[in-house]
Write a protein that holds these residues in place. Sequence first.
Motif, PDB file in Angstrom:
ATOM      1  N   ARG A 147      82.282  35.392  93.801  1.00  0.00           N
ATOM      2  CA  ARG A 147      82.862  36.627  93.268  1.00  0.00           C
ATOM      3  C   ARG A 147      84.138  36.301  92.495  1.00  0.00           C
ATOM      4  N   PRO A 148      84.008  36.014  91.206  1.00  0.00           N
ATOM      5  CA  PRO A 148      85.193  35.634  90.433  1.00  0.00           C
ATOM      6  C   PRO A 148      86.161  36.794  90.234  1.00  0.00           C
ATOM      7  N   THR A 149      87.419  36.458  89.993  1.00  0.00           N
ATOM      8  CA  THR A 149      88.444  37.470  89.716  1.00  0.00           C
ATOM      9  C   THR A 149      88.245  38.046  88.317  1.00  0.00           C
ATOM     10  N   VAL A 150      88.000  37.160  87.350  1.00  0.00           N
ATOM     11  CA  VAL A 150      87.780  37.581  85.961  1.00  0.00           C
ATOM     12  C   VAL A 150      86.280  37.708  85.754  1.00  0.00           C
ATOM     13  N   VAL A 151      85.811  38.929  85.473  1.00  0.00           N
ATOM     14  CA  VAL A 151      84.377  39.165  85.312  1.00  0.00           C
ATOM     15  C   VAL A 151      83.981  39.283  83.842  1.00  0.00           C
ATOM     16  N   GLY A 152      84.888  38.962  82.934  1.00  0.00           N
ATOM     17  CA  GLY A 152      84.605  39.069  81.508  1.00  0.00           C
ATOM     18  C   GLY A 152      83.439  38.216  81.058  1.00  0.00           C
ATOM     19  N   ASN A 153      83.130  37.136  81.780  1.00  0.00           N
ATOM     20  CA  ASN A 153      81.999  36.280  81.428  1.00  0.00           C
ATOM     21  C   ASN A 153      80.707  36.702  82.119  1.00  0.00           C
ATOM     22  N   LEU A 154      80.743  37.767  82.887  1.00  0.00           N
ATOM     23  CA  LEU A 154      79.564  38.218  83.632  1.00  0.00           C
ATOM     24  C   LEU A 154      79.089  39.553  83.079  1.00  0.00           C
ATOM     25  N   GLN A 155      78.957  39.631  81.783  1.00  0.00           N
ATOM     26  CA  GLN A 155      78.509  40.874  81.157  1.00  0.00           C
ATOM     27  C   GLN A 155      77.274  40.613  80.306  1.00  0.00           C
ATOM     28  N   ALA A 156      76.701  41.677  79.786  1.00  0.00           N
ATOM     29  CA  ALA A 156      75.454  41.600  79.020  1.00  0.00           C
ATOM     30  C   ALA A 156      75.550  40.557  77.911  1.00  0.00           C
ATOM     31  N   GLY A 157      74.546  39.673  77.858  1.00  0.00           N
ATOM     32  CA  GLY A 157      74.456  38.671  76.810  1.00  0.00           C
ATOM     33  C   GLY A 157      75.260  37.406  77.046  1.00  0.00           C
ATOM     34  N   ASP A 158      76.046  37.339  78.102  1.00  0.00           N
ATOM     35  CA  ASP A 158      76.853  36.142  78.372  1.00  0.00           C
ATOM     36  C   ASP A 158      76.012  35.034  79.002  1.00  0.00           C
ATOM     37  N   ASN A 159      76.478  33.790  78.843  1.00  0.00           N
ATOM     38  CA  ASN A 159      75.804  32.611  79.392  1.00  0.00           C
ATOM     39  C   ASN A 159      76.801  31.661  80.057  1.00  0.00           C
ATOM     40  N   PRO A 160      77.486  32.109  81.107  1.00  0.00           N
ATOM     41  CA  PRO A 160      78.442  31.213  81.767  1.00  0.00           C
ATOM     42  C   PRO A 160      77.724  30.162  82.615  1.00  0.00           C
ATOM     43  N   THR A 161      78.487  29.186  83.056  1.00  0.00           N
ATOM     44  CA  THR A 161      77.978  28.142  83.946  1.00  0.00           C
ATOM     45  C   THR A 161      78.805  28.165  85.222  1.00  0.00           C
ATOM     46  N   ILE A 162      78.133  28.049  86.350  1.00  0.00           N
ATOM     47  CA  ILE A 162      78.829  27.891  87.631  1.00  0.00           C
ATOM     48  C   ILE A 162      78.593  26.455  88.074  1.00  0.00           C
ATOM     49  N   GLU A 163      79.687  25.762  88.348  1.00  0.00           N
ATOM     50  CA  GLU A 163      79.627  24.367  88.773  1.00  0.00           C
ATOM     51  C   GLU A 163      80.027  24.292  90.235  1.00  0.00           C
ATOM     52  N   ILE A 164      79.157  23.687  91.046  1.00  0.00           N
ATOM     53  CA  ILE A 164      79.406  23.550  92.482  1.00  0.00           C
ATOM     54  C   ILE A 164      79.572  22.059  92.772  1.00  0.00           C
ATOM     55  N   ILE A 165      80.732  21.689  93.285  1.00  0.00           N
ATOM     56  CA  ILE A 165      81.035  20.284  93.540  1.00  0.00           C
ATOM     57  C   ILE A 165      81.290  20.096  95.033  1.00  0.00           C
ATOM     58  N   ALA A 166      80.542  19.174  95.628  1.00  0.00           N
ATOM     59  CA  ALA A 166      80.769  18.787  97.023  1.00  0.00           C
ATOM     60  C   ALA A 166      81.255  17.341  97.009  1.00  0.00           C
ATOM     61  N   PRO A 167      82.204  16.978  97.862  1.00  0.00           N
ATOM     62  CA  PRO A 167      82.722  15.611  97.865  1.00  0.00           C
ATOM     63  C   PRO A 167      81.619  14.570  98.067  1.00  0.00           C
ATOM     64  N   GLY A 168      81.611  13.567  97.193  1.00  0.00           N
ATOM     65  CA  GLY A 168      80.698  12.438  97.356  1.00  0.00           C
ATOM     66  C   GLY A 168      79.297  12.620  96.823  1.00  0.00           C
ATOM     67  N   ILE A 169      78.987  13.754  96.202  1.00  0.00           N
ATOM     68  CA  ILE A 169      77.644  13.924  95.652  1.00  0.00           C
ATOM     69  C   ILE A 169      77.735  14.451  94.220  1.00  0.00           C
ATOM     70  N   HIS A 170      76.621  14.375  93.546  1.00  0.00           N
ATOM     71  CA  HIS A 170      76.543  14.788  92.151  1.00  0.00           C
ATOM     72  C   HIS A 170      76.754  16.302  92.044  1.00  0.00           C
ATOM     73  N   PRO A 171      77.602  16.770  91.105  1.00  0.00           N
ATOM     74  CA  PRO A 171      77.838  18.219  90.961  1.00  0.00           C
ATOM     75  C   PRO A 171      76.572  18.966  90.526  1.00  0.00           C
ATOM     76  N   LEU A 172      76.489  20.207  90.939  1.00  0.00           N
ATOM     77  CA  LEU A 172      75.392  21.088  90.534  1.00  0.00           C
ATOM     78  C   LEU A 172      75.929  22.065  89.500  1.00  0.00           C
ATOM     79  N   ARG A 173      75.295  22.102  88.335  1.00  0.00           N
ATOM     80  CA  ARG A 173      75.677  23.058  87.286  1.00  0.00           C
ATOM     81  C   ARG A 173      74.555  24.070  87.165  1.00  0.00           C
ATOM     82  N   VAL A 174      74.921  25.331  87.324  1.00  0.00           N
ATOM     83  CA  VAL A 174      73.952  26.421  87.259  1.00  0.00           C
ATOM     84  C   VAL A 174      74.255  27.237  86.003  1.00  0.00           C
ATOM     85  N   GLN A 175      73.355  27.164  85.034  1.00  0.00           N
ATOM     86  CA  GLN A 175      73.512  27.917  83.790  1.00  0.00           C
ATOM     87  C   GLN A 175      72.976  29.327  84.011  1.00  0.00           C
ATOM     88  N   LEU A 176      73.811  30.335  83.754  1.00  0.00           N
ATOM     89  CA  LEU A 176      73.407  31.728  83.925  1.00  0.00           C
ATOM     90  C   LEU A 176      73.094  32.337  82.563  1.00  0.00           C
TER      91      LEU A 176
END
Length: 189
Positions: A147-176
């Motif tokens: 739940r981000p504070t700034v929701v300007g990138n979560l509107q119609a037609g947007d394509n943000p990426t959420i990156e999830i990083i855990a220590p010691g493993i390859h990051p996961l990038r989720v293209q929305l």
Amino acid sequence: MDDGLTGLEAAVVLIAFVVVAAVFSHTVIAAGVSISGGVNAELYQGLSVAGSGLMVAGTVYATDLMSEQRYAQEVRIPIRLLPNSDPIDLSTLTIHIIGTDHYGLIPANDLLFAQTPASGRYSIRHPHRADQNPILKPGEMVTIAVRPTVVGNLQAGDNPTIEIIAPGIHPLRVQLSFPADLQPIMAVG
């Protein structure tokens, strides 16, 4: 007689060249093997990191919690560990949201296991663990609510990426990919 000695001399010179070439090639091969000894350790460490990581385990949904159909306020991402990965502590995740006009860090919610995190936080939405054990093991799946504070990138037609990083493993990038017409709950990835 001179012809025989000349042939014998040529044979001796040829044998000497072969012996020198064999010694030289052995030296080069030995040097290569000793240099690659350190590379093997790095290679296996790299393979370990590349072979372990998080993956999306289903459909990613965005939710318009205010029912305004202008912005989504929450993104729900089902994740699991790849087989043979080491367990990870979900409370140590680093989550970034990357959009055209915003880059934000999303820390863990104070109460890690919650249906809806506080604004600007992430939580583990499902499954709810009464003991609040944050360790994710291979074969287990959880749904992370972001739940981000700034929701300007979560509107119609947007394509943000959420990156999830855990220590010691390859990051996961989720293209929305947000549709042109927002709904209260919509598939975005």
